[in-house]
Scaffold this motif. Sequence first.
Motif, short mmCIF file in Angstrom:
data_model
loop_
_atom_site.label_atom_id
_atom_site.label_comp_id
_atom_site.label_asym_id
_atom_site.label_seq_id
_atom_site.Cartn_x
_atom_site.Cartn_y
_atom_site.Cartn_z
N UNK A 31 0.56 -1.30 -0.07
CA UNK A 31 0.10 0.13 -0.08
C UNK A 31 0.31 1.29 -0.36
N UNK A 32 0.51 2.69 -0.70
CA UNK A 32 0.90 3.69 -0.26
C UNK A 32 -0.06 4.26 0.34
N UNK A 33 0.00 5.08 1.73
CA UNK A 33 -0.62 5.13 2.60
C UNK A 33 -2.17 3.90 2.45
N UNK A 34 -2.79 4.00 1.77
CA UNK A 34 -3.93 2.89 2.97
C UNK A 34 -4.55 1.92 1.50
N UNK A 35 -4.08 2.25 -0.02
CA UNK A 35 -3.97 2.16 -1.16
C UNK A 35 -3.65 0.56 -0.97
N UNK A 36 -3.36 0.18 -2.40
CA UNK A 36 -2.60 -1.26 -2.75
C UNK A 36 -2.28 -0.36 -3.76
N UNK A 37 -0.72 -0.48 -4.30
CA UNK A 37 -0.72 0.15 -5.67
C UNK A 37 -1.63 -0.50 -7.33
N UNK A 38 -2.50 -1.55 -6.57
CA UNK A 38 -2.47 -2.34 -7.97
C UNK A 38 -4.40 -1.60 -7.78
N UNK A 39 -4.91 -1.54 -7.14
CA UNK A 39 -6.24 -0.64 -6.92
C UNK A 39 -5.64 0.55 -7.45
N UNK A 40 -4.16 1.89 -7.12
CA UNK A 40 -4.29 2.71 -8.28
C UNK A 40 -4.86 3.00 -9.01
N UNK A 41 -3.79 1.42 -10.13
CA UNK A 41 -4.01 1.44 -11.00
C UNK A 41 -5.32 1.31 -11.80
N UNK A 42 -6.14 0.35 -10.89
CA UNK A 42 -7.05 0.06 -11.55
C UNK A 42 -8.30 1.43 -11.81
N UNK A 43 -8.08 2.26 -11.15
CA UNK A 43 -9.01 3.20 -10.75
C UNK A 43 -8.41 4.58 -11.67
N UNK A 44 -7.03 4.41 -12.10
CA UNK A 44 -6.81 5.50 -13.45
C UNK A 44 -7.67 4.51 -14.87
N UNK A 45 -7.63 3.26 -14.65
CA UNK A 45 -8.45 2.66 -16.27
C UNK A 45 -10.06 2.92 -15.64
N UNK A 46 -10.54 2.76 -14.94
CA UNK A 46 -11.67 3.22 -14.94
C UNK A 46 -12.15 4.09 -15.50
N UNK A 47 -11.25 5.12 -14.68
CA UNK A 47 -11.36 7.21 -15.20
C UNK A 47 -11.36 6.53 -16.65
N UNK A 48 -10.38 6.47 -17.11
CA UNK A 48 -10.24 6.28 -18.76
C UNK A 48 -11.45 5.25 -19.47
N UNK A 49 -12.21 5.29 -18.51
CA UNK A 49 -13.25 4.59 -19.39
C UNK A 49 -13.17 3.24 -19.29
#
Length: 281
Positions: A31-49
């Motif tokens: 985790x970076x703070x409370x979120x795993x690295x992979x979740x940041x990546x998934x959120x970026x993909x969701x933001x991209x549609x």
Amino acid sequence: MNKIKKCLFPAAGYGTRFLPATKAIPKEMLPVLTKPLLQYGVEEAIEAGMDTMAIVTGRGKRSIEDHFDISYELEHQIKGTAKESYLTEIRSVINACTFSYTRQVEMKGLGHAILTGETLIGNEAFAVVLADDLCDNEEKGVLKQMSALYEKYKCCIVAVEEIAPEDSNKYGVIAGDVVKDASYAKNSLVRVNDMVEKPEPKDAPSNLAIIGRYILTPDIFDVLRNTKPGKGGEIQITDALLEMAKIGKVIAYKFDGKRFDCGSVDGFVEATNYFYAKDKS
Ligand code: UTP
């Protein structure tokens, strides 16, 4: 189909630079703070549609599947309490997309991991995120920027960043001709014609290094099938992309935003400090 809907996350590597932490925990779950690295990546993909997350895992990576699933026991325990808010983000991620998984049985390199993901991607263009490269741009995420570029140019896109010459042996380094496009900042698009995996500084063809964001067209799979092991005995995505570049089908994009190499301890600490400061402000 024009829009990229699927995102592939190669996450089968051993993460040796983070041992012993990565002995039983996947690097992508640190985790970076409370979120795993992979979740940041998934959120970026969701933001991209994108709505379909395809994850290439390996042995010892089951916590990834559990993370992107409902934990009924936990939900039951904290329902109606103040702590419920901690789950808001991950719940919305789970609701926004589907997750599918396949295992890379032998770790034969990033190119091989991407080829392993073919079964989840099929015959359409797709994004690739290496979750240990953590990117941030509040207005428009890096994948969103790259998706828009793909819709215009319909070819492979690699995100690049200027690096210090002495760091060239950590990256795939590109060279090519600047593409003039009034919609993009000067010199931010390059039609790639050469690409070298981890060159020594004296052999680097430029100071533009590929980071962990790609848009690939499905013909990459056939190229990967015919790609022989390269540097380090691994099947390298750089070697496959060079084949595509030779026929003019790769654009390098100097993205807008920040990137942290969370596969290294220094980058991980930098990312933690950056997101902590951002969170506090
Ligand atoms: P890295 O080389 O950065 O990851 O691969 P690693 O091998 O796990 O890390 P170190 O060097 O031992 O510390 C880049 C990405 O490609 C994936 C990794 O999981 C990481 O996300 N990968 C690499 C695979 O999925 N399979 C492989 O065979 C190699």
